[in-house]
Design a protein around this motif. Structure first.
Motif, PDB file in Angstrom:
ATOM      1  N   SER A   1       0.846  -1.188   0.000  1.00 36.23           N
ATOM      2  CA  SER A   1       0.000   0.000   0.000  1.00 36.23           C
ATOM      3  C   SER A   1       0.883   1.240   0.000  1.00 36.23           C
ATOM      4  CB  SER A   1      -0.927   0.031   1.228  1.00 36.23           C
ATOM      5  OG  SER A   1      -1.864  -1.015   1.190  1.00 36.23           O
ATOM      6  N   LEU A   2       0.488   2.241  -0.764  1.00 34.64           N
ATOM      7  CA  LEU A   2       1.167   3.524  -0.714  1.00 34.64           C
ATOM      8  C   LEU A   2       0.669   4.304   0.503  1.00 34.64           C
ATOM      9  CD1 LEU A   2       1.075   4.532  -4.499  1.00 34.64           C
ATOM     10  CD2 LEU A   2       2.889   3.366  -3.227  1.00 34.64           C
ATOM     11  N   PRO A   3       1.462   5.246   1.008  1.00 33.64           N
ATOM     12  CA  PRO A   3       1.077   5.972   2.217  1.00 33.64           C
ATOM     13  C   PRO A   3      -0.300   6.621   2.084  1.00 33.64           C
ATOM     14  CG  PRO A   3       3.362   6.413   1.682  1.00 33.64           C
ATOM     15  CD  PRO A   3       2.804   5.634   0.536  1.00 33.64           C
TER      16      PRO A   3
ATOM     17  N   CYS B   1       1.570  12.730  -6.722  1.00 29.67           N
ATOM     18  CA  CYS B   1       2.403  12.009  -7.673  1.00 29.67           C
ATOM     19  C   CYS B   1       3.286  11.032  -6.904  1.00 29.67           C
ATOM     20  CB  CYS B   1       3.259  12.977  -8.483  1.00 29.67           C
ATOM     21  SG  CYS B   1       2.305  14.215  -9.382  1.00 29.67           S
ATOM     22  N   TRP B   2       3.266   9.755  -7.311  1.00 33.41           N
ATOM     23  CA  TRP B   2       3.924   8.693  -6.552  1.00 33.41           C
ATOM     24  C   TRP B   2       4.979   7.991  -7.397  1.00 33.41           C
ATOM     25  CZ3 TRP B   2       2.256   8.465  -1.552  1.00 33.41           C
ATOM     26  CH2 TRP B   2       0.991   8.985  -1.277  1.00 33.41           C
ATOM     27  N   ASN B   3       6.087   7.639  -6.737  1.00 33.59           N
ATOM     28  CA  ASN B   3       7.044   6.696  -7.296  1.00 33.59           C
ATOM     29  C   ASN B   3       6.600   5.308  -6.831  1.00 33.59           C
ATOM     30  OD1 ASN B   3       9.428   4.860  -7.304  1.00 33.59           O
ATOM     31  ND2 ASN B   3      10.485   6.663  -8.084  1.00 33.59           N
ATOM     32  N   VAL B   4       6.136   4.494  -7.778  1.00 32.41           N
ATOM     33  CA  VAL B   4       5.537   3.215  -7.410  1.00 32.41           C
ATOM     34  C   VAL B   4       6.565   2.252  -6.833  1.00 32.41           C
ATOM     35  CG1 VAL B   4       4.282   1.218  -8.305  1.00 32.41           C
ATOM     36  CG2 VAL B   4       3.721   3.515  -9.123  1.00 32.41           C
ATOM     37  N   LYS B   5       7.753   2.211  -7.421  1.00 31.09           N
ATOM     38  CA  LYS B   5       8.757   1.251  -6.972  1.00 31.09           C
ATOM     39  C   LYS B   5       9.241   1.562  -5.561  1.00 31.09           C
ATOM     40  CE  LYS B   5      13.113  -0.904  -8.408  1.00 31.09           C
ATOM     41  NZ  LYS B   5      14.180  -0.949  -9.450  1.00 31.09           N
ATOM     42  N   GLN B   6       9.501   2.837  -5.270  1.00 31.82           N
ATOM     43  CA  GLN B   6       9.988   3.219  -3.960  1.00 31.82           C
ATOM     44  C   GLN B   6       8.857   3.460  -2.961  1.00 31.82           C
ATOM     45  OE1 GLN B   6      12.642   6.535  -4.392  1.00 31.82           O
ATOM     46  NE2 GLN B   6      13.907   5.532  -5.943  1.00 31.82           N
TER      47      GLN B   6
ATOM     48  N   ALA C   1       4.914   5.278 -19.001  1.00 27.88           N
ATOM     49  CA  ALA C   1       6.084   4.417 -18.813  1.00 27.88           C
ATOM     50  C   ALA C   1       5.882   3.402 -17.702  1.00 27.88           C
ATOM     51  CB  ALA C   1       7.319   5.262 -18.533  1.00 27.88           C
ATOM     52  N   GLY C   2       4.879   3.601 -16.850  1.00 21.62           N
ATOM     53  CA  GLY C   2       4.575   2.649 -15.795  1.00 21.62           C
ATOM     54  C   GLY C   2       5.379   2.790 -14.527  1.00 21.62           C
ATOM     55  N   HIS C   3       6.268   3.773 -14.427  1.00 20.76           N
ATOM     56  CA  HIS C   3       7.108   3.890 -13.245  1.00 20.76           C
ATOM     57  C   HIS C   3       6.493   4.780 -12.166  1.00 20.76           C
ATOM     58  CE1 HIS C   3       8.094   7.901 -14.716  1.00 20.76           C
ATOM     59  NE2 HIS C   3       8.473   7.360 -15.871  1.00 20.76           N
ATOM     60  N   SER C   4       5.478   5.561 -12.510  1.00 21.27           N
ATOM     61  CA  SER C   4       4.868   6.460 -11.541  1.00 21.27           C
ATOM     62  C   SER C   4       3.358   6.444 -11.678  1.00 21.27           C
ATOM     63  CB  SER C   4       5.409   7.889 -11.694  1.00 21.27           C
ATOM     64  OG  SER C   4       5.115   8.390 -12.986  1.00 21.27           O
ATOM     65  N   LEU C   5       2.706   7.002 -10.677  1.00 19.26           N
ATOM     66  CA  LEU C   5       1.253   6.956 -10.573  1.00 19.26           C
ATOM     67  C   LEU C   5       0.781   8.270  -9.969  1.00 19.26           C
ATOM     68  CD1 LEU C   5      -1.277   4.922 -10.712  1.00 19.26           C
ATOM     69  CD2 LEU C   5      -0.785   4.482  -8.306  1.00 19.26           C
ATOM     70  N   VAL C   6      -0.322   8.802 -10.449  1.00 22.47           N
ATOM     71  CA  VAL C   6      -0.916   9.998  -9.854  1.00 22.47           C
ATOM     72  C   VAL C   6      -2.279   9.636  -9.294  1.00 22.47           C
ATOM     73  CG1 VAL C   6       0.341  11.635 -11.307  1.00 22.47           C
ATOM     74  CG2 VAL C   6      -1.863  10.757 -12.072  1.00 22.47           C
ATOM     75  N   SER C   7      -2.647  10.302  -8.206  1.00 22.14           N
ATOM     76  CA  SER C   7      -3.927  10.056  -7.553  1.00 22.14           C
ATOM     77  C   SER C   7      -4.557  11.382  -7.173  1.00 22.14           C
ATOM     78  CB  SER C   7      -3.752   9.171  -6.315  1.00 22.14           C
ATOM     79  OG  SER C   7      -2.998   9.845  -5.314  1.00 22.14           O
ATOM     80  N   GLY C   8      -5.865  11.374  -7.068  1.00 18.15           N
ATOM     81  CA  GLY C   8      -6.613  12.549  -6.635  1.00 18.15           C
ATOM     82  C   GLY C   8      -7.792  12.104  -5.804  1.00 18.15           C
ATOM     83  N   GLY C   9      -8.294  13.021  -4.988  1.00 17.63           N
ATOM     84  CA  GLY C   9      -9.393  12.630  -4.125  1.00 17.63           C
ATOM     85  C   GLY C   9     -10.136  13.792  -3.522  1.00 17.63           C
ATOM     86  N   SER C  10     -10.745  13.518  -2.366  1.00 16.36           N
ATOM     87  CA  SER C  10     -11.584  14.503  -1.716  1.00 16.36           C
ATOM     88  C   SER C  10     -10.802  15.579  -0.994  1.00 16.36           C
ATOM     89  CB  SER C  10     -12.523  13.797  -0.719  1.00 16.36           C
ATOM     90  OG  SER C  10     -11.786  13.064   0.246  1.00 16.36           O
ATOM     91  N   ASP C  11      -9.473  15.466  -0.911  1.00 16.37           N
ATOM     92  CA  ASP C  11      -8.662  16.493  -0.267  1.00 16.37           C
ATOM     93  C   ASP C  11      -8.324  17.637  -1.204  1.00 16.37           C
ATOM     94  OD1 ASP C  11      -6.949  15.129  -1.912  1.00 16.37           O
ATOM     95  OD2 ASP C  11      -5.339  14.935  -0.439  1.00 16.37           O
ATOM     96  N   GLY C  12      -8.754  17.550  -2.488  1.00 14.11           N
ATOM     97  CA  GLY C  12      -8.502  18.615  -3.434  1.00 14.11           C
ATOM     98  C   GLY C  12      -7.089  18.668  -3.947  1.00 14.11           C
ATOM     99  N   CYS C  13      -6.323  17.606  -3.775  1.00 17.98           N
ATOM    100  CA  CYS C  13      -4.917  17.584  -4.195  1.00 17.98           C
ATOM    101  C   CYS C  13      -4.672  16.458  -5.184  1.00 17.98           C
ATOM    102  CB  CYS C  13      -3.990  17.424  -2.991  1.00 17.98           C
ATOM    103  SG  CYS C  13      -4.015  18.815  -1.834  1.00 17.98           S
ATOM    104  N   ILE C  14      -3.616  16.638  -5.969  1.00 17.62           N
ATOM    105  CA  ILE C  14      -3.128  15.607  -6.876  1.00 17.62           C
ATOM    106  C   ILE C  14      -1.783  15.142  -6.350  1.00 17.62           C
ATOM    107  CG2 ILE C  14      -2.458  15.065  -9.240  1.00 17.62           C
ATOM    108  CD1 ILE C  14      -4.248  17.433 -10.106  1.00 17.62           C
TER     109      ILE C  14
END
Length: 299
Positions: free
Chosen positions: A177-179, A208-213, A193-206
């Motif tokens: 699980s990511l933090p 950006c995650w490094n999936v491997k680390q 490229a599959g190395h990173s992921l972005v998420s958004g939600g109810s906190d109004g923020c986007i």
């Protein structure tokens, strides 16, 4: 001489119908309408899957648009996301679905039923995305289609759960699980490229995650007002790394994925933007939502 008892009884005269068919009996069939809550196209382009708020999933032929398979769901089990995945050694693409009950399902198009389920242990699943396809060979014909073995699911407890699939083994294996972030995670998008992921939600923020680390690289504030942050409902990442977001304020925003700066903001909707789609080359982006319209942004 004809016996009167052998005569046929006279048939009653029917009223003139002017070419219309006379109905002797009519029955009404109940028609239960279900809203479409998720759509996912198979990477090979042959079919696409649609999920409904009654838990049903249909697989549609992408050429003739006829239904090839219909998988019934449990009442109250709304489909929140669909994704296709395939591991090296799998003979065909496999369909996965997430529900607002917090269940990750593998759906069999042959058996027309779920063949495996995994609990989220983190509340509702709001979104499900498969990592971009990668090729693992050059000789076989299947390698031209590619494989994807990693799934990311957005959870109601503010976490993103990563799953992996394995050939000839039903279901998805939990990896990590990511933090957690504040509020619900509502939208996900993989970098091409599959190395990173972005998420958004109810906190109004986007985010950006490094999936491997498993670390957060940067955080972007989507809303223009500091008092009420808007929900980020939809995300997309273009080939050049540009992040596109659609939010509760009806705005479609383009962000520099490396520097985190806002490139442009387009206010083309009066209500929530719920979905985004980008062309493979990243030059065109479509957006839609609560408003009965589709906007197109292009270079």
């Amino acid at each position: 001489m004809t016996n009167a008892r052998t005569k046929r009884p006279r048939e009653p005269e029917l009223p003139a119908t002017d070419g219309l068919t006379v109905l002797h009996r009519s029955r009404l069939v109940p028609w239960n309408v279900a809203a479409v809550t998720a759509i996912a196209a198979c990477p090979d382009g042959s079919v696409f899957a649609t999920g409904y708020d009654d838990g049903k999933v249909e697989v549609i032929d992408a050429t003739h648009f006829n239904c090839l398979a219909r998988i019934s769901g449990r009442p109250g089990s709304e489909i929140s996301g669909l994704a296709w995945a395939r591991a090296p050694g799998d003979p065909h693409w496999r369909l996965f679905g997430s529900t607002l009950e917090g269940t990750l399902l593998e759906l069999s198009c042959q058996q027309l039923q779920p063949v495996a389920s995994t609990d989220s242990y983190g509340g509702a699943f709001w979104c499900l995305k498969a990592a971009p396809c990668t090729n693992t060979g050059s000789n076989s014909s299947s390698s031209r289609v590619g494989y994807t073995t990693q799934l990311a699911a957005a959870c109601g407890d503010g976490s993103i759960k990563l799953y992996s699939i394995h050939a000839n083994i039903a279901g998805a294996e939990y990896v990590r699980s990511l933090p957690r972030v504040e509020g619900n995670v509502l939208a996900l998008a993989w970098h091409p490229a599959g190395h990173s992921l972005v998420s958004g939600g109810s906190d109004g923020c986007i985010h950006c995650w490094n999936v491997k680390q498993g670390i957060e690289l940067q955080r972007l504030t989507a809303g223009t007002s500091s008092t009420i942050p808007p929900c980020v409902w939809a995300l997309a990442v273009l080939q050049d790394g540009t992040v596109v977001s659609g939010d509760q304020e009806g705005a479609v925003q383009f962000w520099d994925g490396r520097l985190g700066t806002l490139l442009s903001r387009q206010q083309q909707f009066a209500a929530d933007v719920l979905c985004l789609a980008a062309a493979p080359d990243g030059r065109t982006v479509w957006a839609s939502g609560v408003d009965p319209r589709v906007s197109i942004s292009s270079e």
